[in-house]
Design a protein around this motif. Structure first.
Motif, mmCIF file in Angstrom:
data_model
loop_
_atom_site.group_PDB
_atom_site.id
_atom_site.type_symbol
_atom_site.label_atom_id
_atom_site.label_comp_id
_atom_site.label_asym_id
_atom_site.label_seq_id
_atom_site.Cartn_x
_atom_site.Cartn_y
_atom_site.Cartn_z
ATOM 1 N N MET A 1 0.840 -1.187 0.000
ATOM 2 C CA MET A 1 0.000 0.000 0.000
ATOM 3 C C MET A 1 0.883 1.248 0.000
ATOM 4 O O MET A 1 1.882 1.304 0.696
ATOM 5 N N ARG A 2 0.502 2.251 -0.791
ATOM 6 C CA ARG A 2 1.266 3.495 -0.841
ATOM 7 C C ARG A 2 1.181 4.227 0.490
ATOM 8 O O ARG A 2 0.213 4.105 1.227
ATOM 9 N N LEU A 3 2.216 5.032 0.761
ATOM 10 C CA LEU A 3 2.271 5.775 2.013
ATOM 11 C C LEU A 3 1.056 6.686 2.151
ATOM 12 O O LEU A 3 0.456 6.773 3.234
ATOM 13 N N ALA A 4 0.677 7.366 1.076
ATOM 14 C CA ALA A 4 -0.472 8.271 1.138
ATOM 15 C C ALA A 4 -1.742 7.520 1.507
ATOM 16 O O ALA A 4 -2.587 8.028 2.257
ATOM 17 N N ASP A 5 -1.886 6.290 1.017
ATOM 18 C CA ASP A 5 -3.072 5.486 1.326
ATOM 19 C C ASP A 5 -3.079 5.071 2.795
ATOM 20 O O ASP A 5 -4.122 5.054 3.443
ATOM 21 N N THR A 6 -1.899 4.726 3.306
ATOM 22 C CA THR A 6 -1.794 4.358 4.723
ATOM 23 C C THR A 6 -2.157 5.538 5.613
ATOM 24 O O THR A 6 -2.890 5.390 6.606
ATOM 25 N N LEU A 7 -1.665 6.716 5.255
ATOM 26 C CA LEU A 7 -1.984 7.931 6.012
ATOM 27 C C LEU A 7 -3.475 8.244 5.931
ATOM 28 O O LEU A 7 -4.097 8.615 6.933
ATOM 29 N N ARG A 8 -4.040 8.087 4.739
ATOM 30 C CA ARG A 8 -5.479 8.318 4.569
ATOM 31 C C ARG A 8 -6.280 7.402 5.487
ATOM 32 O O ARG A 8 -7.219 7.835 6.152
ATOM 33 N N ASP A 9 -5.911 6.126 5.531
ATOM 34 C CA ASP A 9 -6.638 5.173 6.367
ATOM 35 C C ASP A 9 -6.588 5.578 7.838
ATOM 36 O O ASP A 9 -7.583 5.481 8.560
ATOM 37 N N GLN A 10 -5.422 6.034 8.303
ATOM 38 C CA GLN A 10 -5.296 6.435 9.700
ATOM 39 C C GLN A 10 -6.140 7.673 9.996
ATOM 40 O O GLN A 10 -6.831 7.744 11.023
ATOM 41 N N LEU A 11 -6.091 8.645 9.081
ATOM 42 C CA LEU A 11 -6.880 9.866 9.284
ATOM 43 C C LEU A 11 -8.375 9.578 9.171
ATOM 44 O O LEU A 11 -9.178 10.166 9.910
ATOM 45 N N GLU A 12 -8.748 8.659 8.267
ATOM 46 C CA GLU A 12 -10.143 8.226 8.171
ATOM 47 C C GLU A 12 -10.629 7.706 9.513
ATOM 48 O O GLU A 12 -11.705 8.060 9.990
ATOM 49 N N GLN A 13 -9.828 6.843 10.099
ATOM 50 C CA GLN A 13 -10.208 6.247 11.385
ATOM 51 C C GLN A 13 -10.354 7.325 12.454
ATOM 52 O O GLN A 13 -11.299 7.309 13.250
ATOM 53 N N ASP A 14 -9.433 8.266 12.476
ATOM 54 C CA ASP A 14 -9.490 9.333 13.468
ATOM 55 C C ASP A 14 -10.763 10.168 13.304
ATOM 56 O O ASP A 14 -11.375 10.590 14.298
ATOM 57 N N ILE A 15 -11.156 10.394 12.055
ATOM 58 C CA ILE A 15 -12.356 11.197 11.796
ATOM 59 C C ILE A 15 -13.618 10.431 12.165
ATOM 60 O O ILE A 15 -14.504 10.933 12.859
ATOM 61 N N VAL A 16 -13.696 9.180 11.705
ATOM 62 C CA VAL A 16 -14.908 8.384 11.915
ATOM 63 C C VAL A 16 -15.139 8.079 13.391
ATOM 64 O O VAL A 16 -16.270 8.047 13.865
ATOM 65 N N THR A 17 -14.063 7.849 14.144
ATOM 66 C CA THR A 17 -14.210 7.522 15.568
ATOM 67 C C THR A 17 -14.305 8.768 16.448
ATOM 68 O O THR A 17 -14.520 8.658 17.650
ATOM 69 N N GLY A 18 -14.145 9.946 15.842
ATOM 70 C CA GLY A 18 -14.285 11.175 16.608
ATOM 71 C C GLY A 18 -13.016 11.689 17.230
ATOM 72 O O GLY A 18 -13.040 12.690 17.963
ATOM 73 N N ALA A 19 -11.888 11.026 16.976
ATOM 74 C CA ALA A 19 -10.613 11.541 17.492
ATOM 75 C C ALA A 19 -10.320 12.906 16.867
ATOM 76 O O ALA A 19 -9.719 13.782 17.500
ATOM 77 N N LEU A 20 -10.750 13.070 15.618
ATOM 78 C CA LEU A 20 -10.710 14.374 14.956
ATOM 79 C C LEU A 20 -12.156 14.817 14.791
ATOM 80 O O LEU A 20 -12.927 14.204 14.053
ATOM 81 N N ARG A 21 -12.538 15.869 15.476
ATOM 82 C CA ARG A 21 -13.923 16.301 15.520
ATOM 83 C C ARG A 21 -14.301 17.164 14.312
ATOM 84 O O ARG A 21 -13.428 17.798 13.705
ATOM 85 N N PRO A 22 -15.603 17.224 13.976
ATOM 86 C CA PRO A 22 -16.060 18.105 12.889
ATOM 87 C C PRO A 22 -15.603 19.536 13.120
ATOM 88 O O PRO A 22 -15.687 20.054 14.239
ATOM 89 N N GLY A 23 -15.081 20.147 12.074
ATOM 90 C CA GLY A 23 -14.583 21.517 12.170
ATOM 91 C C GLY A 23 -13.113 21.619 12.516
ATOM 92 O O GLY A 23 -12.522 22.705 12.395
ATOM 93 N N ALA A 24 -12.497 20.514 12.949
ATOM 94 C CA ALA A 24 -11.078 20.550 13.309
ATOM 95 C C ALA A 24 -10.231 20.838 12.073
ATOM 96 O O ALA A 24 -10.492 20.305 10.994
ATOM 97 N N ARG A 25 -9.213 21.657 12.247
ATOM 98 C CA ARG A 25 -8.327 21.994 11.132
ATOM 99 C C ARG A 25 -7.206 20.969 11.044
ATOM 100 O O ARG A 25 -6.608 20.596 12.051
ATOM 101 N N LEU A 26 -6.929 20.516 9.834
ATOM 102 C CA LEU A 26 -5.861 19.548 9.593
ATOM 103 C C LEU A 26 -4.681 20.279 8.958
ATOM 104 O O LEU A 26 -4.707 20.601 7.768
ATOM 105 N N ASP A 27 -3.694 20.548 9.751
ATOM 106 C CA ASP A 27 -2.524 21.296 9.292
ATOM 107 C C ASP A 27 -1.495 20.341 8.704
ATOM 108 O O ASP A 27 -1.073 19.378 9.371
ATOM 109 N N GLU A 28 -1.093 20.567 7.474
ATOM 110 C CA GLU A 28 -0.160 19.667 6.788
ATOM 111 C C GLU A 28 1.145 19.512 7.549
ATOM 112 O O GLU A 28 1.658 18.400 7.700
#
Length: 217
Positions: free
Chosen positions: A1-28
């Motif tokens: 799996m590409r690195l970008a895909d692995t990162l996407r999966d982790q951020l997806e999980q954080d968003i879906v489980t609420g670790a990253l809340r709606p409205g939170a800013r994602l700073d590169e």
């Protein structure tokens, strides 16, 4: 799996489980430091998340977690169930010999990943299984719509597989779908696929409820 895909999966999980809340800013820059990577794969991952509707990219402001209620997610699963059911019904009538072979191979791949106990690995085998059913419908517009909504629901479909015994149940449901399609039973294939997708939305709701309870505890 590409690195970008692995990162996407982790951020997806954080968003879906609420670790990253709606409205939170994602700073590169902050994300690059968190994961120990350059900003390029972070940028790619954010673009994928935006395409899936999980984040909103605002010019000159950055990326923000989108607000999507559980009710809205379940509504999308309801539409997905109808689309997948239609794909299954048509596939039962139109599937070709090579597509039959590929569907059986995809089902076997799902079984191998299920036995390995890795829910994410099972998800990606499962994704191919569903895409083959879409293609076997031989309806280009339906395939396009099904794949687009599938992509938007990907993080939720992936997460619900972590609910207890869900992978085993999913695999058993696949068996019935395969048998119906190969037997040319469009009504049964449609009914089973609808149920298969709708139960995903229910399991997701259960998983998130359990996750929230555990977080509070």
């Amino acid at each position: 799996m590409r690195l970008a895909d692995t990162l996407r999966d982790q951020l997806e999980q954080d968003i879906v489980t609420g670790a990253l809340r709606p409205g939170a800013r994602l700073d590169e820059q902050s994300l690059a430091a968190r994961f120990g990577v350059s900003r390029t794969p972070i940028r790619e991952a954010l673009m994928q998340l935006a395409t899936a509707g999980l984040i909103i990219l605002q010019p000159r402001r950055g990326a923000f977690v989108a607000s999507l209620s559980l009710k809205e997610i379940i509504e999308r699963f309801e539409v997905m169930a109808t689309l997948e059911g239609a794909c299954g019904a048509l596939a039962a009538r139109r599937i070709g010999d090579e597509e039959r072979r590929q569907l059986l191979e995809a089902h076997e791949a799902c079984a191998r990943e299920a036995s390995g106990g890795d829910a994410d690995a099972y998800y990606y085998a499962n994704e191919r299984f569903h895409h083959l059913i879409y293609a076997a419908s031989h309806n280009g517009f339906l395939v396009e719509q099904a794949r687009q909504l599938h992509d938007r629901l990907k993080p939720y479909r992936r997460l619900q597989l972590r609910a207890r015994s869900r992978v085993a149940s999913s695999l058993a449901e696949h068996q019935g779908v395969v048998e119906a399609i190969l037997a040319g039973d469009g009504d049964r294939a449609e009914r089973l696929l609808k149920g298969h997708v709708l139960i995903q939305g229910e399991r997701l709701a259960d998983f998130i409820a359990n996750f929230d309870t555990a977080a509070v505890a």
